[in-house]
Design an enzyme around this catalytic site. Structure first.
Site, PDB file in Angstrom:
ATOM      1  N   LYS A  86      42.689  36.048  36.922  1.00  8.32           N
ATOM      2  CA  LYS A  86      43.213  36.238  38.285  1.00  8.32           C
ATOM      3  C   LYS A  86      44.581  35.606  38.417  1.00  8.32           C
ATOM      4  O   LYS A  86      45.505  36.207  38.965  1.00  8.32           O
ATOM      5  CB  LYS A  86      42.308  35.476  39.275  1.00  8.32           C
TER       6      LYS A  86
ATOM      7  N   ASP B 265      38.879  35.813  46.905  1.00  5.69           N
ATOM      8  CA  ASP B 265      37.486  36.108  46.560  1.00  5.69           C
ATOM      9  C   ASP B 265      37.401  37.615  46.371  1.00  5.69           C
ATOM     10  O   ASP B 265      37.884  38.387  47.191  1.00  5.69           O
ATOM     11  CB  ASP B 265      36.493  35.635  47.615  1.00  5.69           C
TER      12      ASP B 265
HETATM   13  P1  ITT Z   1      37.580  31.495  41.434  1.00  3.27           P
HETATM   14  O1  ITT Z   1      36.456  31.442  42.448  1.00  3.27           O
HETATM   15  O2  ITT Z   1      37.866  30.184  40.792  1.00  3.27           O
HETATM   16  O3  ITT Z   1      38.808  32.175  41.973  1.00  3.27           O
HETATM   17  P2  ITT Z   1      35.841  33.437  40.118  1.00  3.27           P
HETATM   18  O4  ITT Z   1      35.966  34.246  38.876  1.00  3.27           O
HETATM   19  O5  ITT Z   1      34.552  32.682  40.333  1.00  3.27           O
HETATM   20  O6  ITT Z   1      37.100  32.458  40.210  1.00  3.27           O
HETATM   21  P3  ITT Z   1      35.185  35.135  42.382  1.00  3.27           P
HETATM   22  O7  ITT Z   1      34.075  34.298  42.876  1.00  3.27           O
HETATM   23  O8  ITT Z   1      36.137  35.708  43.393  1.00  3.27           O
HETATM   24  O9  ITT Z   1      36.114  34.361  41.349  1.00  3.27           O
HETATM   25  O10 ITT Z   1      34.581  36.316  41.511  1.00  3.27           O
HETATM   26  C1  ITT Z   1      35.379  37.379  41.173  1.00  3.27           C
HETATM   27  C2  ITT Z   1      34.704  38.139  40.064  1.00  3.27           C
HETATM   28  O11 ITT Z   1      34.809  39.539  40.353  1.00  3.27           O
HETATM   29  C3  ITT Z   1      35.458  37.947  38.770  1.00  3.27           C
HETATM   30  O12 ITT Z   1      34.949  36.825  38.060  1.00  3.27           O
HETATM   31  C4  ITT Z   1      35.225  39.269  38.072  1.00  3.27           C
HETATM   32  O13 ITT Z   1      33.954  39.292  37.507  1.00  3.27           O
HETATM   33  C5  ITT Z   1      35.231  40.262  39.227  1.00  3.27           C
HETATM   34  N1  ITT Z   1      36.587  40.766  39.466  1.00  3.27           N
HETATM   35  C6  ITT Z   1      37.386  40.508  40.534  1.00  3.27           C
HETATM   36  N2  ITT Z   1      38.579  41.086  40.408  1.00  3.27           N
HETATM   37  C7  ITT Z   1      38.555  41.717  39.226  1.00  3.27           C
HETATM   38  C8  ITT Z   1      39.506  42.487  38.523  1.00  3.27           C
HETATM   39  O14 ITT Z   1      40.737  42.667  38.983  1.00  3.27           O
HETATM   40  N3  ITT Z   1      39.148  42.988  37.347  1.00  3.27           N
HETATM   41  C9  ITT Z   1      37.911  42.785  36.844  1.00  3.27           C
HETATM   42  N4  ITT Z   1      36.968  42.073  37.431  1.00  3.27           N
HETATM   43  C10 ITT Z   1      37.265  41.531  38.635  1.00  3.27           C
END
Ligand code: ITT
Length: 213
Positions: free
Chosen positions: A13, A70
């Site tokens: 991200k 998120d």
């Molecule tokens: P932070 O909370 O520390 O930001 P995280 O990975 O836990 O990191 P989230 O709770 O927002 O973040 O979960 C987002 C998940 O959704 C991410 O881990 C991926 O599995 C999926 N995801 C989100 N955006 C994506 C993208 O652009 N491409 C692929 N998968 C994505």
């Protein structure tokens, strides 16, 4: 330069966010950059609630303006799962090859029209005065029939866009970062930052003028 913290521990991200916001006169710092290693409990039931929880937690801790993302994948055939549980789906430490194959298996023999899915991203911005503003971005697509591509992160290898005839993991990073859910939410959030942070707009116009010469 104005310091902005992005409250994420997800390197994939963070790379995209840096690329999408490049050119703005801000110093963008990740949690790693500022030496914060905390596990924020994301106990909201929507992307918006969780983005607010992350941004407000780090804003209270640092006293700085904090952004948080998120995001997740909603698969219609799976009643919008994994949704807000996208990173925790089948276990936080489970490799994405396993998560992605699991989703493909669940949709085995399902025709394309019923494989619809979307990536959703909500960005929250918390200000030290207690205000928090959110913006959302969505990209619609389909679950691919097989894993494809190695760019991006997470569920990119199974997120198929018919208009490009490839997954978001097949496309160049620059293209994903122009069309993605994250790009759309951040583009809207840029307007919020320009309105709320003194001098950002003027300095950005100057740099665009300079770039176009
Ligand atoms: P932070 O909370 O520390 O930001 P995280 O990975 O836990 O990191 P989230 O709770 O927002 O973040 O979960 C987002 C998940 O959704 C991410 O881990 C991926 O599995 C999926 N995801 C989100 N955006 C994506 C993208 O652009 N491409 C692929 N998968 C994505």
């Amino acid at each position: 330069m104005k310091k902005l913290i992005f409250a994420t521990s997800n390197e994939g991200k963070m790379d995209e966010i840096r690329d999408i916001l490049k050119g703005m006169p801000i110093e963008l710092l990740s949690l790693k950059d500022i030496g914060i290693d905390i596990d924020i409990e994301e106990n909201g039931t929507t992307f918006e609630e969780n983005a607010i929880i992350k941004a407000e937690t780090i804003c209270k801790l640092t006293g700085e303006i904090v952004l948080a993302d998120d995001s997740g994948l909603e698969v219609d055939y799976l009643n919008k799962e994994p949704g807000v549980y996208s990173s925790r789906f089948l276990g936080e430490d489970t490799p994405y090859s396993v998560k992605n194959n699991y989703i493909i298996d669940r949709l085995k023999n399902i025709e394309m029209e019923r494989r619809s899915a979307r990536f959703v991203c909500v960005i929250a911005c918390s200000f030290p005065n207690g205000n928090t503003i959110t913006r959302e971005g969505i990209i619609e697509g389909y679950i691919a029939e097989k894993i494809s591509g190695s760019n991006g992160f997470g569920y990119d290898p199974i997120f198929y866009l018919p208009e490009y005839n490839c997954t978001t993991a097949d496309m160049p990073t620059e293209l994903k970062n122009q069309i993605s859910h994250r790009a759309k939410a951040l583009k809207k959030m840029k307007e919020v930052l320009i309105q709320h942070i003194p001098n950002i707009e003027n300095r950005e116009i100057q740099s665009e003028d300079f770039d176009s010469k």
